[in-house]
Structure formats: structure tokens, C-alpha cells
Design an enzyme around this catalytic site. Structure first.
Site, mmCIF file in Angstrom:
data_model
loop_
_atom_site.group_PDB
_atom_site.id
_atom_site.type_symbol
_atom_site.label_atom_id
_atom_site.label_comp_id
_atom_site.label_asym_id
_atom_site.label_seq_id
_atom_site.Cartn_x
_atom_site.Cartn_y
_atom_site.Cartn_z
ATOM 1 N N GLY A 148 -1.475 0.802 -4.066
ATOM 2 C CA GLY A 148 -2.551 0.596 -5.058
ATOM 3 C C GLY A 148 -4.041 0.794 -4.574
ATOM 4 O O GLY A 148 -4.272 1.482 -3.350
ATOM 5 N N SER A 164 -1.639 2.554 2.085
ATOM 6 C CA SER A 164 -2.378 3.762 1.675
ATOM 7 C C SER A 164 -2.564 3.626 -0.043
ATOM 8 O O SER A 164 -2.213 2.558 -0.370
ATOM 9 C CB SER A 164 -1.354 5.017 1.872
ATOM 10 N N LYS A 165 -2.998 4.544 -0.471
ATOM 11 C CA LYS A 165 -3.265 4.498 -2.035
ATOM 12 C C LYS A 165 -1.831 4.398 -2.749
ATOM 13 O O LYS A 165 -2.055 4.023 -3.804
ATOM 14 C CB LYS A 165 -3.923 5.964 -2.237
ATOM 15 N N ARG A 166 -0.669 4.670 -2.172
ATOM 16 C CA ARG A 166 0.739 4.393 -2.990
ATOM 17 C C ARG A 166 0.732 2.944 -3.086
ATOM 18 O O ARG A 166 1.456 2.534 -3.887
ATOM 19 C CB ARG A 166 1.644 5.083 -2.185
#
Length: 481
Positions: A245, A241-243
Site C-alpha cells: 500500500g 514496500s509499495k506492494r
């Protein structure tokens, strides 16, 4: 294997092309190319509130960057709504589907036997005439597929035999009351009409497959081969996920990764050629790719490994392409203007040759190694604290700059000899001067060999930077006295 393999990549344009979608597209592409088949591109854009042309173009841009060409399409589901309604109506006439008059808000409720709300769900038992009368009177209704008793068994191309008891499946909506098809209806109709032979997609779709198989069977059509790819996880073993990167493919392009490196890296996320090889070009990957090489374990996406791949590909680039990439990055980052006249091709090539074993992505040139391409750079605070604190350095660096200026020779050997001779005369270790000069020339405490750096920068730039360092050190000493 059918006479012609036909696969499809069917993204939903509710976001840009992300890593998981790109891996699915790539595996479909490799499979089609390996067997001399065709890949169909389909845009599943019936989520009208979230789909956009901008997202469609973002997906196409990501595919083009990776070099994933398609043979047919793009086909848009939003342009095939009448076809889906026709298919659902045929199933209604065949008694496979029934009208559901439950509220629109409850169209996707779970109506398995024994579940909450099932006792109130009388729609499957409505008399056909009554059902038609209510619909004809304008009462809103959805078309819902009636799951028969039994079991669905299929052989997944990756996970093997999968069995699902129909008691775990609810009667599912095919056509909503507003006439918009659900995912199950759209995907099956499209795969039938487009003669798809192999459905290769993420493992998160395994739960959808039994319902879609029931639709194939209801239509009296043969099944494609279903093959579900393992999920992609972050280093913490949680779903990517975006966490973790960037997840958008074009974000990696903008960060300075080469498409061929990203292609190679992505191909090995969940697939193996059967040996220890890692650097494989497109031709080799097409030759080797089969579903037998796809593992069942989830794959881990790590930027450290991606950086390694990109570094390998950067080092193998011809000098002209490496130079063009560096110039593009330096201009885009604002390090250079349009015409940096003091960096002719031969100078730039020498610097790039020196750095290419350390560079992992193009953005490193404007970041970590900025000082090699502009005089506008700062000393790394940690490096300055470690290597520029000795009070004798101001005088020593000034003397070193003066000796280099007066020297007739400025070679790898002569620059080292003069530095070591100065250190010996002043009774200090050569490392004191080497480390300080490295910070002065590159802004960093770690860099390629100092004397190689001097040669790559050239005599004039080396003198200017040593003079700057000497003045900074002498000024700091004066302030401290």
C-alpha cells in the site's frame, strides 16, 4: 549523556518522505525533545541524478504535517563539497587514504585481501611520489581509505555490543574521481562539523557503522553514540514496500488520516512506553521516550491498527473540528460544492455524531458513508440482493413512506412504532422492513441504527429516499411479472 544532546535527520531527496524515514525522524525528534537537545535537518543530496527540489519539498511537507520541527538547517550536502574534499585531502596527507587509479567504473570494487581483483590492485602500495606525479599529470583517481588490520567494537544503543573483524571490510572510496564524496565521507564530516552526539538511524545502516567509526578514529575525534532502529515490515513480514500500500507519509494525509493519530501510531513501531498504553499524546511521548524502550525485533506496519488509532482520535475531536474535516473531505472528493445549503452545522453535527464511532478515516465520509451527505448514491449490489428481493417490499415501503408523511410526530420512538405496527398488520417480520429501509436510506446493508439514521437525515430526506426505494422496488416487480 553529553551536556547537550544533538541528533540529526538526514534524508536523501530521491523520493518523498516514506514511513521508515518518518519513523526515524520522529524517534530523533522525541529523543532530542526528551533530553532538551536539538535536532538538525540535513539533506543528503549528492546523488545529483536522482535528487530534486520537488523531493526536498515533499520531505519537508511530510515533516511539517507530522509536526516534526527542527532546530537547525536544512543543511545541504551539495553546498559543502569543498569541505568534504578538504577532509579527504587531510587524511591523504596523514597516510590514512591513498589515491586509487583504477577505472572509474571500478571505484567501488571490493579490494579485500584474497578477493577477486585484489592481486591487480596495486594502488595502496604505490610510492607516494609516484602517486602524486600521476595525479599531477591529470590521471583520474579516487581517494580510498585503507582499512587497517584489527577489529572494530562498538556499543549500539539498541542492539548492544557489535564486533566486526576488519578482514571483512574492503578499502572504501571516500572521494570519487569526479570529486563527489561518497556516503561515508559526507555523513562523517557532517556529523563531526555539526557536533552530532547520537546517530539514530535504521538497522540497515549497521554495516556502514564500522567504516564510519574508522573515519572518526583516523581524524582523532570521539565517537557519537550509534543506535540502530529495527526495520519496518509489512503484514507478510517482508520489508515494507509499495506492494503493501502507500508508503509516502503524505499519501496517508491525503487518505484522511489525522497527523496526531499517525504520529502516535508511528511512535509505537519498534518502541514501547513500558506498559500497555497505546493512546499517547505528544507531551506524554516526549516525557517517556528513551532508547531503552526501542526493541530489537522488526516492527510490523498494519493499516488495520492505523485505522484503529485514527478512529480513536477522530472520536475525541471537538465537534467544530470534526465538522471542518468532514466539509473539507466532502468538497475535495466532489460530493459537495462550495456551499451545501441543505446541511447546516446542526444537521451535519448530528450526522457526524451518529457516524463517528464507525469512521476510521476522513475518506470514509465520501466513500462508505457517502449517502449521509448527498442524494447521489447507489445501493450496494450485495446489500440489494440480500435485503431487497422480497416481492412484497415495494408495497410495504410505499405504505411506510405514506404513514411517515402523514404523521405529526417524527421521533426516534414514533418512527420505530409505526414501522413495527405496519409489519405486524401485514404479517411480516419487522426486520424485513428495517433492512430494506436501511439500504434505501444509506445504500448499505450495515449502518447505524435505522431510526437514528432517520432522525439524523431528517423527515424530508427520509421520505424522499423511501419514495425512491418504493419506486425502484415496484419497477423491478413490474419488469419481473
Amino acid at each position: 549523556m553529553p551536556s547537550q544532546v544533538r541528533v540529526r535527520f538526514a534524508p536523501s531527496p530521491t523520493g518523498y518522505l516514506h514511513v521508515g524515514g518518518a519513523r526515524t525522524a520522529l524517534f530523533n525528534w522525541l529523543f532530542a525533545r526528551h533530553y532538551g537537545g536539538r535536532m538538525v535537518l540535513r539533506i543528503e543530496d549528492t546523488d545529483f541524478s536522482r535528487s530534486s527540489e520537488e523531493m526536498v519539498e515533499g520531505i519537508l511537507e511530510g515533516m511539517r504535517w507530522l509536526g516534526l520541527d527542527w532546530d537547525e538547517g536544512p543543511h545541504y550536502q551539495s553546498r559543502r563539497l569543498e569541505r568534504y574534499r578538504e577532509f579527504a585531502t587531510d587524511l591523504l596527507a596523514a597516510g590514512k587514504v591513498y589515491r586509487c587509479f583504477c577505472s572509474a567504473a571500478g571505484e567501488d570494487r571490493d579490494y579485500r585481501e584474497g578477493t577477486a581483483g585484489a592481486a591487480d590492485h596495486s594502488c595502496p602500495h604505490l610510492d607516494a611520489g609516484e602517486s602524486a606525479r600521476r595525479a599531477g599529470a591529470g590521471e583520474p583517481c579516487a581517494l580510498r581509505f585503507g582499512v587497517p588490520p584489527g577489529r572494530t567494537v562498538f556499543e549500539d544503543g539498541v542492539f548492544g555490543r557489535i564486533e566486526v573483524d576488519h578482514s571483512t571490510l574492503e578499502d572504501f572510496v571516500l572521494l570519487r574521481s569526479d570529486g563527489v564524496p561518497t556516503y561515508h565521507l559526507g555523513v562523517v564530516v557532517d556529523d563531526l562539523d555539526m557536533a552530532i552526539t547520537h546517530v539514530i538511524r535504521g538497522a540497515d545502516h549497521i554495516s556502514n557503522t564500522p567504516k564510519q567509526i574508522l573515519l572518526y578514529q583516523a581524524a582523532g575525534r570521539p565517537l557519537p553514540v550509534f543506535a540502530h532502529l529495527p526495520l519496518i515490515l509489512g503484514p507478510d513480514k517482508q520489508r515494507l514496500s509499495k506492494r503493501h500500500g502507500a508508503t509516502s507519509v503524505m499519501a496517508y494525509a491525503e487518505a484522511g488520516y489525522l497527523p496526531e493519530a499517525f504520529f502516535n501510531f508511528l511512535s509505537l513501531l519498534g518502541w514501547s512506553p513500558g506498559d500497555d498504553r497505546e493512546i499517547l499524546d505528544r507531551r506524554e511521548l516526549v516525557s517517556l521516550f528513551t532508547l531503552a524502550g526501542v526493541g530489537r525485533a522488526n516492527a510490523v506496519f498494519g493499516t488495520d491498527k492505523l485505522d484503529w488509532f485514527n478512529g480513536q482520535y477522530l472520536r475525541a475531536l471537538p465537534a467544530a473540528r470534526l465538522r471542518a474535516l468532514a466539509e473539507e473531505e466532502l468538497k475535495a472528493a466532489g460530493v459537495w460544492g462550495e456551499t451545501p445549503t441543505d446541511y447546516p452545522p446542526e444537521t451535519l453535527d448530528a450526522i457526524l455524531e451518529l457516524l463517528k464511532s464507525r469512521v476510521r478515516k476522513a475518506s470514509d465520509w465520501s466513500g462508505t458513508f457517502r449517502a449521509f451527505f448527498t442524494d447521489d448514491f447507489a445501493y450496494d449490489p450485495a446489500a440489494a440482493a440480500k435485503f431487497l428481493s422480497d416481492p412484497v417490499l415495494g408495497e410495504l415501503v410505499a405504505e411506510l413512506e405514506a404513514r411517515y408523511r402523514d404523521a405529526e410526530s417524527f421521533t426516534l420512538e414514533s418512527t420505530e412504532e409505526m414501522l413495527r405496527a405496519l409489519a405486524s398488520e401485514r404479517g411480516v417480520k419487522a426486520g424485513l422492513l428495517i433492512n430494506a429501509a436501511r439500504v434505501g436510506l444509506t445504500g448499505q446493508g450495515v449502518a447505524p441504527g435505522l431510526f437514528e439514521v432517520m432522525l439524523a437525515l431528517g423527515k424530508e430526506r427520509t421520505l424522499e429516499r423511501l419514495g425512491r426505494l418504493a419506486r425502484a422496488l415496484q419497477g423491478a416487480k413490474t419488469e419481473n411479472e
